[in-house]
Design an enzyme around this catalytic site. Sequence first.
Site, PDB file in Angstrom:
ATOM      1  N   ASN A  90     -15.024 -80.631 -35.689  1.00 21.02           N
ATOM      2  CA  ASN A  90     -14.647 -79.632 -34.812  1.00 21.02           C
ATOM      3  C   ASN A  90     -14.919 -78.324 -35.386  1.00 21.02           C
ATOM      4  O   ASN A  90     -15.017 -77.272 -34.511  1.00 21.02           O
ATOM      5  CB  ASN A  90     -13.185 -79.908 -34.461  1.00 21.02           C
ATOM      6  N   TYR A 156     -25.738 -68.513 -32.890  1.00 20.70           N
ATOM      7  CA  TYR A 156     -24.872 -69.676 -32.494  1.00 20.70           C
ATOM      8  C   TYR A 156     -25.462 -70.420 -31.629  1.00 20.70           C
ATOM      9  O   TYR A 156     -25.365 -71.771 -31.685  1.00 20.70           O
ATOM     10  CB  TYR A 156     -23.572 -68.920 -31.708  1.00 20.70           C
ATOM     11  N   LYS A 160     -26.093 -74.591 -32.448  1.00 21.38           N
ATOM     12  CA  LYS A 160     -25.511 -75.943 -31.439  1.00 21.38           C
ATOM     13  C   LYS A 160     -26.624 -76.625 -31.103  1.00 21.38           C
ATOM     14  O   LYS A 160     -26.406 -77.767 -30.663  1.00 21.38           O
ATOM     15  CB  LYS A 160     -24.752 -75.309 -30.652  1.00 21.38           C
ATOM     16  N   ILE A 188     -16.523 -72.208 -21.354  1.00 21.47           N
ATOM     17  CA  ILE A 188     -15.515 -70.931 -21.754  1.00 21.47           C
ATOM     18  C   ILE A 188     -14.040 -71.207 -21.996  1.00 21.47           C
ATOM     19  O   ILE A 188     -13.277 -71.702 -20.991  1.00 21.47           O
ATOM     20  CB  ILE A 188     -15.690 -69.985 -20.483  1.00 21.47           C
TER      21      ILE A 188
END
Length: 260
Positions: A90, A156, A160, A188
């Site tokens: 995570n 970013y 990902k 979000i």
Amino acid sequence: MTEQRVALVTGAGQGIGRAIALQLAGDGLDIAVADLGFQQEKAESVVAEIEQLGRRAVFVEADVSNRDQVFAAVDRAASELGSFDVLVNNAGIAQVRPLLEVTQEEMEKIFSINVNGVLWGIQAAAAKFEELGKKGKIISAASIASIQGFPILGAYSSSKFAVRGLTQVAAQELAPKGITVNAYAPGIVGTAMWDHIDEELHKINGKPLGQNLQENIDTISLGRVETPEDVAGVVSFFASPNSDYVTGQVLLVDGGMLYN
């Protein structure tokens, strides 16, 4: 008698990681709460919350960009809690910067955590599952930015996208061992990471604090900001026997922003 299951969750001292750790504890797993050393106080409070749920928990210090520390964290989780069944990769960071302004140092930092950390976790978990004779589960943090690249979030987004690729490849390579590998893709989420993104976007485009966040929330079909618990529910599925025939998937949990 059913053997007790153990999960290690990285970045579990706050936010989404905390919610995942508590959800999995509620599902009946014992939890290794992994985070950086300076987050130990927060992580220890999560350990206490898990213990209040009647499950065992332990804080494990780990910088996921350091391969040796990730392997050591998995070893500690298994030795102190007596098993090892689920890894949740995570931990991650965001970076808000126009693509043409991203420095080498910034790119190396975000990849060392968001990408390398996932790879080291996959390697460490797979090795431990094999050692213990387990058909384990590996679950990693992707993002809506793993499906669609977002302006000003180029580094970013690319990190990902890489998590998505690692998930697909690891799923194929580890399937013969009975190990499933999946990822969750939040949108979000109302956490400190999005507060940071909103603040940095404010510096770039001058919009009042909170406006960038609200404009993103306005694109969500379900009409509200995502909670860490929304994400944890998806991780709960991936960690459970209900997902035994699911591998190599990146599941959007974004309230209806992207449709893939």
